[in-house]
Every structure is written in C-alpha cells, then in structure tokens.
Design an enzyme around this catalytic site. Structure first.
Site, PDB file in Angstrom:
ATOM      1  N   LYS A  23       3.765   1.411  -3.770  1.00 14.99           N
ATOM      2  CA  LYS A  23       3.238   0.615  -4.880  1.00 14.99           C
ATOM      3  C   LYS A  23       4.101   0.688  -6.138  1.00 14.99           C
ATOM      4  O   LYS A  23       4.310  -0.320  -6.820  1.00 14.99           O
ATOM      5  CB  LYS A  23       1.807   1.033  -5.200  1.00 14.99           C
ATOM      6  CG  LYS A  23       0.810   0.653  -4.108  1.00 14.99           C
ATOM      7  CD  LYS A  23      -0.609   1.012  -4.497  1.00 14.99           C
ATOM      8  CE  LYS A  23      -1.585   0.563  -3.417  1.00 14.99           C
ATOM      9  NZ  LYS A  23      -2.985   0.799  -3.804  1.00 14.99           N
TER      10      LYS A  23
ATOM     11  N   GLY B 217     -13.682   3.291   1.264  1.00 16.27           N
ATOM     12  CA  GLY B 217     -13.050   2.262   0.447  1.00 16.27           C
ATOM     13  C   GLY B 217     -12.982   0.880   1.059  1.00 16.27           C
ATOM     14  O   GLY B 217     -12.214   0.033   0.571  1.00 16.27           O
TER      15      GLY B 217
ATOM     16  N   GLY C   1      -6.345  12.822  -7.706  1.00 15.48           N
ATOM     17  CA  GLY C   1      -5.062  12.175  -7.482  1.00 15.48           C
ATOM     18  C   GLY C   1      -4.557  11.484  -8.732  1.00 15.48           C
ATOM     19  O   GLY C   1      -5.344  11.005  -9.560  1.00 15.48           O
ATOM     20  N   ALA C   2      -3.222  11.431  -8.869  1.00 14.06           N
ATOM     21  CA  ALA C   2      -2.619  10.808 -10.051  1.00 14.06           C
ATOM     22  C   ALA C   2      -1.446   9.916  -9.662  1.00 14.06           C
ATOM     23  O   ALA C   2      -0.497   9.761 -10.421  1.00 14.06           O
ATOM     24  CB  ALA C   2      -2.165  11.890 -11.038  1.00 14.06           C
TER      25      ALA C   2
ATOM     26  N   PHE D  81      -0.315  19.187 -11.931  1.00 15.51           N
ATOM     27  CA  PHE D  81      -1.121  18.952 -13.136  1.00 15.51           C
ATOM     28  C   PHE D  81      -0.411  18.054 -14.138  1.00 15.51           C
ATOM     29  O   PHE D  81      -1.042  17.224 -14.806  1.00 15.51           O
ATOM     30  CB  PHE D  81      -1.479  20.290 -13.784  1.00 15.51           C
ATOM     31  CG  PHE D  81      -2.294  20.162 -15.045  1.00 15.51           C
ATOM     32  CD1 PHE D  81      -3.513  19.496 -15.036  1.00 15.51           C
ATOM     33  CD2 PHE D  81      -1.843  20.705 -16.241  1.00 15.51           C
ATOM     34  CE1 PHE D  81      -4.274  19.372 -16.193  1.00 15.51           C
ATOM     35  CE2 PHE D  81      -2.592  20.587 -17.401  1.00 15.51           C
ATOM     36  CZ  PHE D  81      -3.813  19.920 -17.377  1.00 15.51           C
TER      37      PHE D  81
ATOM     38  N   ARG E  58       1.348  15.469 -13.749  1.00 14.09           N
ATOM     39  CA  ARG E  58       1.164  14.038 -13.460  1.00 14.09           C
ATOM     40  C   ARG E  58      -0.189  13.557 -13.985  1.00 14.09           C
ATOM     41  O   ARG E  58      -0.306  12.455 -14.511  1.00 14.09           O
ATOM     42  CB  ARG E  58       1.280  13.768 -11.963  1.00 14.09           C
ATOM     43  CG  ARG E  58       2.666  13.989 -11.394  1.00 14.09           C
ATOM     44  CD  ARG E  58       2.831  13.317 -10.047  1.00 14.09           C
ATOM     45  NE  ARG E  58       2.831  11.860 -10.181  1.00 14.09           N
ATOM     46  CZ  ARG E  58       2.980  11.030  -9.153  1.00 14.09           C
ATOM     47  NH1 ARG E  58       3.116  11.516  -7.920  1.00 14.09           N
ATOM     48  NH2 ARG E  58       2.970   9.729  -9.332  1.00 14.09           N
TER      49      ARG E  58
ATOM     50  N   MET F 292     -11.303   6.119  -1.615  1.00 13.10           N
ATOM     51  CA  MET F 292     -10.554   4.868  -1.579  1.00 13.10           C
ATOM     52  C   MET F 292      -9.999   4.569  -0.189  1.00 13.10           C
ATOM     53  O   MET F 292      -9.707   3.415   0.124  1.00 13.10           O
ATOM     54  CB  MET F 292      -9.410   4.902  -2.598  1.00 13.10           C
ATOM     55  CG  MET F 292      -9.844   4.751  -4.032  1.00 13.10           C
ATOM     56  SD  MET F 292      -8.385   4.476  -5.058  1.00 13.10           S
ATOM     57  CE  MET F 292      -9.109   4.603  -6.691  1.00 13.10           C
TER      58      MET F 292
ATOM     59  N   THR G 180       0.845  -1.189   0.000  1.00 14.16           N
ATOM     60  CA  THR G 180       0.000   0.000   0.000  1.00 14.16           C
ATOM     61  C   THR G 180       0.884   1.244   0.000  1.00 14.16           C
ATOM     62  O   THR G 180       2.107   1.145  -0.094  1.00 14.16           O
ATOM     63  CB  THR G 180      -0.987  -0.037   1.191  1.00 14.16           C
ATOM     64  OG1 THR G 180      -1.930   1.020   1.052  1.00 14.16           O
ATOM     65  CG2 THR G 180      -0.279   0.076   2.530  1.00 14.16           C
TER      66      THR G 180
END
EC number: 1.1.1.25
Length: 271
Positions: A65, A238, A126-127, A152, A154, A213, A61
């Site tokens: 990741k 989530g 989120g990205a 931005f 990303r 999430m 997590t």
C-alpha cells in the site's frame, strides 16, 4: 473488456475478485477482475507493466500500500493524509490516481454493526498502511484513538502526524493499561502468516467489542480465534470492511455505486 485486479502477497485468500464480479453483474458493467501475486522485489515494474498493457485500475493490499502510493502522480485528500493507497485508477492522460477507501469501508461497516458512537476509546493494533488508511475517518467520527505497535516509534510517529485531527495517542505494546476499551481493532497483517500480535490477554477479555480487519472464508482468523478463547463475544472480522472499501473503489472506477446490503441480508449467496 476493461481489466482490473488486486495486488498483494499473499493474495490467494482475497475475495475481491468475487466481490467486483458481483458488483459488475449487479450494475451491468463489462469488466474482468483478477488477483495477482506481487513480487516484493519487482512490484513497481509489475504494476507498470500491468497498466502498460491497458488495465484501467487496481486494488492494493498488504504489503504494497505504501509503495503504490509513491507510484501515483495524483492523490485524493484521504490518500495523502494516509500516505498509503488501496486503489489506483488510470486517468485519460495516462497518469495514475491514488485513493484510499479503507477508512470509508471500515466506518460504514462499524455503522452497519452499530458499533460507532461518539467519543469511544478505540485501541488499534498496528501502525502500518492499514492503520494509516483508517485514522482520519475514525477521528472525523469523533473517536478517541490509541495506537500500539511492536515498534513503538511507528505508533508515536502516526499519533504525532494525526494529532491535529483529533484525540490520538501512542501506547507501548508491553505497557497497555489494563482497562476496558470500547473497541479493539486489529490492523496488523500477522494473521496472513497464521500468527497474532502479542498482547496481554486481559486487555482482550475486558474489550467491549473486537474487530479484525483481516477476514477468512473458511475459518476464524487467528486473532478472532484468540479473542474467542479469551471469552470475547462481540466480534467481527473484516469482510464488511472489504465490501465497503470495494464498493467505494468500484464507484471511483465506474461512476456507479453498487448495492452492498444484499451481501449481508442472507438473501444472496455470500461472496
């Protein structure tokens, strides 16, 4: 007894150990599963030592990741598309196989909630690795995706990478159009620090549904608390995604798919 774990930082909030022990008991599998706090400076060495000591697999997590993805020698197709992994399995030859079950977990939970209909407009906040893991399954489910992020570029990079899979666009966080989105998904990890992403409250107020999430056993996540303050009523954290991705990871490791419906039926003690 086969050894498994979940790695993250922070990790105290994780309910993965309870889930996988529940799955093991349900399916009569002999295993142990613990939560391990990863060191951001020494994570790769920690993980190497973990598998050298005989562990069979683990979940990954935030914030590891993308780093775990790079450590594996083999990858599933969905993991390769995400360049991010949440599940590692040690193969018979000693190599590591990486998978990403996050998207499968999210889609199954949205289906359980009856929130997944074709051609919806979904805004993802989120990205990072969490977003990467769910984009392909959402696009395959015929969703129209808009991504926004504090950085931005990303969001732009992700939109460009996935645009051949379906309709996807990057939005500047400070210039999101004030309009109704069918679903807003919070894929940031800001809640782990007790914070929320800085977004125009009107966008939340107009949302048909909101999904975080992140999850919290004791209270609302910061993002869900913010949404409730803005009058949003169709909300989910989530936990269902956690259950879904865990079931798919368990299947990868053990070859048996656990039943997850009892966890939502009210007939079982909640994890």
């Amino acid at each position: 007894m086969d050894k498994y774990a979940v790695w993250g930082n922070p990790i105290a909030q994780s309910r993965s150990p309870q889930l996988h022990r529940y799955f093991a008991k349900q399916t009569r599998q002999n295993l142990d599963y613990v939560a391990i706090l990863g060191d951001e400076e020494k994570f790769e060495q920690q993980l190497s030592d973990f598998f050298a000591q005989g562990a069979k697999g683990c979940n990954i997590t935030a914030p590891f990741k993308e780093r775990a993805f790079k450590l594996a020698q083999q990858h599933s197709k969905r993991c390769l598309s995400a360049e991010s992994c949440n599940t590692l399995k040690k193969l018979a030859d000693g190599t590591l196989f990486a998978d990403n079950t996050d998207g499968a977990g999210l889609v199954s939970d949205l289906q359980r909630l009856n929130w997944l209909k074709p051609n919806q407009r979904i805004l993802i906040l989120g990205a990072g690795g969490a977003t990467k893991g769910v984009l392909l399954p959402l696009l395959q489910a015929q969703q129209n995706i808009l991504i926004t992020n504090r950085t931005f570029s990303r969001a732009e990079d992700l939109a460009h990478k996935f645009n051949h899979f379906g309709t996807i666009e990057a939005l500047d966080l400070e210039h999101i159009p004030i309009q109704t989105f069918d679903l807003i998904i919070n894929a940031t990890s800001t809640g782990l620090q007790g914070k929320t992403i800085d977004i125009d409250p009107q966008i939340l107020q107009l949302a048909s549904a909101v999904y975080d999430m992140q999850y919290s056993k004791e209270s609302d996540t910061p993002f869900i608390a913010l949404c409730k303050k803005q009058g949003v009523t169709k909300i989910s954290d989530g936990f269902g995604m956690l259950v879904g991705q865990a079931a798919h990871a368990f299947y990868l490791w053990r070859g048996v798919m656990p039943e997850i419906d009892p966890l939502f039926s009210g007939n079982e003690i909640k994890i």
